[in-house]
Write a protein that holds these residues in place. Structure first.
Motif, short mmCIF file in Angstrom:
data_model
loop_
_atom_site.label_atom_id
_atom_site.label_comp_id
_atom_site.label_asym_id
_atom_site.label_seq_id
_atom_site.Cartn_x
_atom_site.Cartn_y
_atom_site.Cartn_z
N ILE A 93 42.40 41.71 29.17
CA ILE A 93 43.59 41.10 29.76
C ILE A 93 44.04 41.94 30.96
O ILE A 93 44.53 43.05 30.80
CB ILE A 93 44.73 41.02 28.73
CG1 ILE A 93 44.24 40.31 27.46
CG2 ILE A 93 45.94 40.30 29.34
CD1 ILE A 93 45.26 40.31 26.33
N GLY A 94 43.82 41.42 32.15
CA GLY A 94 44.29 42.09 33.36
C GLY A 94 45.49 41.35 33.93
O GLY A 94 45.95 40.36 33.35
N CYS A 95 45.97 41.82 35.07
CA CYS A 95 47.13 41.15 35.68
C CYS A 95 46.71 39.79 36.24
O CYS A 95 47.53 38.90 36.42
CB CYS A 95 47.74 42.02 36.77
SG CYS A 95 46.77 42.07 38.31
N GLY A 96 45.42 39.65 36.54
CA GLY A 96 44.91 38.38 37.06
C GLY A 96 45.00 38.22 38.56
O GLY A 96 44.43 37.28 39.13
N ASN A 97 45.69 39.15 39.22
CA ASN A 97 45.94 38.97 40.66
C ASN A 97 45.46 40.11 41.54
O ASN A 97 45.35 39.93 42.75
CB ASN A 97 47.45 38.82 40.89
CG ASN A 97 48.01 37.67 40.10
OD1 ASN A 97 47.46 36.58 40.13
ND2 ASN A 97 49.08 37.93 39.36
N CYS A 98 45.20 41.27 40.96
CA CYS A 98 44.93 42.43 41.81
C CYS A 98 43.49 42.39 42.34
O CYS A 98 42.69 41.54 41.98
CB CYS A 98 45.19 43.73 41.04
SG CYS A 98 43.92 44.12 39.82
N TYR A 99 43.19 43.35 43.19
CA TYR A 99 41.87 43.46 43.81
C TYR A 99 40.77 43.43 42.75
O TYR A 99 39.78 42.70 42.88
CB TYR A 99 41.82 44.78 44.59
CG TYR A 99 40.51 45.07 45.26
CD1 TYR A 99 40.19 44.49 46.49
CD2 TYR A 99 39.59 45.95 44.68
CE1 TYR A 99 38.98 44.75 47.11
CE2 TYR A 99 38.38 46.21 45.29
CZ TYR A 99 38.08 45.62 46.50
OH TYR A 99 36.89 45.88 47.10
N TRP A 100 40.96 44.19 41.66
CA TRP A 100 39.88 44.30 40.65
C TRP A 100 39.80 43.06 39.78
O TRP A 100 38.71 42.64 39.43
CB TRP A 100 40.08 45.57 39.82
CG TRP A 100 39.78 46.78 40.63
CD1 TRP A 100 38.53 47.25 40.95
CD2 TRP A 100 40.71 47.65 41.26
NE1 TRP A 100 38.63 48.37 41.74
CE2 TRP A 100 39.96 48.63 41.95
CE3 TRP A 100 42.09 47.70 41.31
CZ2 TRP A 100 40.57 49.66 42.66
CZ3 TRP A 100 42.70 48.71 42.03
CH2 TRP A 100 41.93 49.67 42.70
N CYS A 101 40.94 42.50 39.44
CA CYS A 101 40.90 41.26 38.64
C CYS A 101 40.16 40.17 39.41
O CYS A 101 39.35 39.44 38.84
CB CYS A 101 42.30 40.81 38.26
SG CYS A 101 43.01 41.78 36.92
N ARG A 102 40.43 40.08 40.72
CA ARG A 102 39.76 39.05 41.52
C ARG A 102 38.26 39.24 41.55
O ARG A 102 37.50 38.29 41.67
CB ARG A 102 40.30 39.05 42.96
CG ARG A 102 41.72 38.60 43.10
CD ARG A 102 42.04 38.18 44.54
NE ARG A 102 41.64 39.15 45.54
CZ ARG A 102 42.42 40.14 45.98
NH1 ARG A 102 43.65 40.27 45.52
NH2 ARG A 102 41.97 40.99 46.88
N ASN A 108 39.27 47.86 35.59
CA ASN A 108 39.86 48.74 36.61
C ASN A 108 41.29 48.35 36.96
O ASN A 108 41.96 49.05 37.73
CB ASN A 108 39.01 48.70 37.89
CG ASN A 108 37.66 49.37 37.69
OD1 ASN A 108 37.55 50.34 36.94
ND2 ASN A 108 36.63 48.87 38.37
N CYS A 109 41.78 47.24 36.42
CA CYS A 109 43.15 46.78 36.70
C CYS A 109 44.15 47.78 36.09
O CYS A 109 43.98 48.23 34.96
CB CYS A 109 43.35 45.39 36.09
SG CYS A 109 45.07 44.81 36.15
N ALA A 110 45.18 48.08 36.84
CA ALA A 110 46.18 49.06 36.37
C ALA A 110 46.88 48.58 35.11
O ALA A 110 47.39 49.38 34.33
CB ALA A 110 47.20 49.31 37.48
ZN LIG Z 1 44.68 43.21 37.83
#
Ligand SMILES: [Zn+2]
Ligand SMILES: NC(=O)c1ccc[n+]([C@@H]2O[C@H](COP(=O)([O-])OP(=O)(O)OC[C@H]3O[C@@H](n4cnc5c(N)ncnc54)[C@H](O)[C@@H]3O)[C@@H](O)[C@H]2O)c1
Ligand SMILES: [Zn+2]
Length: 346
Positions: A93-102, A108-110
């Protein structure tokens, strides 16, 4: 929703101790779904958590991330999934929006957290999952097969990250559950020859059954065996699937000039490997990390399992009811021939 209802869950209350008890059914938000768990695999990560070697500060926790089940309830904003659908899930589960999620590098998502590792998982009757991570699966595929989607996804990702293809020679270091899945994956991508090294004879025999061309149990004979199988040049790729720092050094000794090492086995946080820089540059050697199974990896793994590209026999023979989870974990060392242990929940 479900505020008053309880479910049976296996809570890891402290290292070495599961308590199977009634807890509240997880609440789901508007963009989540509640999955009724059918079957779930015990992963090396769960075993590390059980022994207090990993995520000990997250306890008490309901672990479990290699699950399949059916949708029991959907959040108010979820329109693309319905109750009753058979599913597996991407657990990252990542933020869905950051550089790494994309980029589908969600770990790697914070803000990353993983179901069953950083938050409650599926050693329970129900688990909450963000709807965007839920993957519908064919209902006719057996639950013990669907529950292998996540570990298969890990070897799918490793093969893709390393870029292993037709006619590439590959050494797999470690013929544990995951090493054996690597071997099957290497057959699927057309790698040849496939050389497997494990100190355990029975694990190497399993690798032979999984499709290895050459097996080695004696460390002193490994390099010669690799050279013999690769016309004296060394391997195109070595996958470290043990998690041993010394074997990472060995891996670099086994690749050909211009070969690559797949960094896959999980070591301690302080472990390092010495690399000769000049040789690495001049030979154009490479390394490629791969972690977990995210996004497309999971869909691809599910397709391979649905269409029976993996021989799952060695992975589906040891199944315990959820109530016997403590015994399932404690008996693992006595059952080294079982490449996978699963729990039947419903
Ligand atoms: Zn993210
Ligand atoms: N990167 C990822 O996405 C990912 C995903 C899953 C697992 N892993 C890691 O991959 C590794 C393999 O997973 P697993 O579940 O198969 O592990 P495992 O511990 O069950 O199996 C490891 C195998 O290595 C063998 N072995 C141990 N020491 C050895 C040595 N010195 N030389 C040769 N063989 C040796 C053992 O006999 C065993 O068969 C672990 O480190 C695990 O944490 C990584
Ligand atoms: Zn796992």
């Amino acid at each position: 929703m479900n505020a008053q209802r309880t479910m049976t869950a296996a809570v890891l209350v402290e290292p070495g101790k599961f308590e199977v008890k009634q807890v509240a059914i997880p609440r789901i938000g508007p963009n989540d779904v509640l999955v009724k768990v059918s079957q779930i695999g015990i992963c090396g990560t769960d075993i590390h958590m059980f022994h207090g070697r990993y995520a000990a500060d997250a306890l008490p926790l309901i672990p479990g991330h290699e699950f399949c089940g059916t949708i029991d309830a959907v959040g108010s904003d979820v329109t693309h999934l319905s109750v009753g659908t058979t599913v597996v899930a991407d657990i990252n589960i990542g933020c869905g929006n950051c550089y790494w999620c994309r980029r589908n590098e969600v770990l790697n998502c914070a803000e990353v957290s993983q179901i069953g590792i950083g938050r409650d998982g599926a050693f329970a009757e129900y688990v909450a999952v963000p709807a965007r991570l839920v993957i519908p699966a064919p209902a006719e595929v057996a639950p013990e097969v669907l529950a292998l989607t996540e570990p298969v996804g890990c070897v799918v990702r490793a093969a893709k990250k390393a870029g292993i293809g037709v006619g590439d020679s590959v050494v797999v270091l470690g013929a544990g559950p995951i090493g054996n899945l690597h071997v099957q994956m290497m057959r699927l991508v057309g790698a040849a020859p496939i050389i497997v090294f494990d100190l355990s004879t029975s694990r190497c025999e399993a690798a032979l059954a999984a499709g290895a061309d050459v097996i080695v149990t004696d460390p002193a004979k490994l390099k010669d065996a690799v050279l013999a199988a690769t016309d004296g040049v060394g391997a195109d790729f070595v996958i470290e699937s043990v998690g041993n720092a010394r074997l990472y050094s060995t891996a670099f000794d086994l690749i050909r000039k211009g070969g690559h090492v797949s960094f896959f086995g999980i070591t301690g946080p302080q472990d390092t490997v010495d690399l000769p820089i000049l040789g690495t540059v001049l030979h154009e050697n490479g390394l490629k990390g791969s972690v977990a199974a995210m996004g497309e990896d999971m869909y691809q793994a599910l397709k391979l399992l649905t269409h029976q590209r993996f021989d799952v026999k060695a992975f589906t023979g040891a199944v315990f009811p959820l109530a016997e989870i403590q015994e399932a974990f404690e008996s693992l060392p006595k059952r080294s021939n079982d490449l996978k242990t699963q729990l039947r929940v419903s």
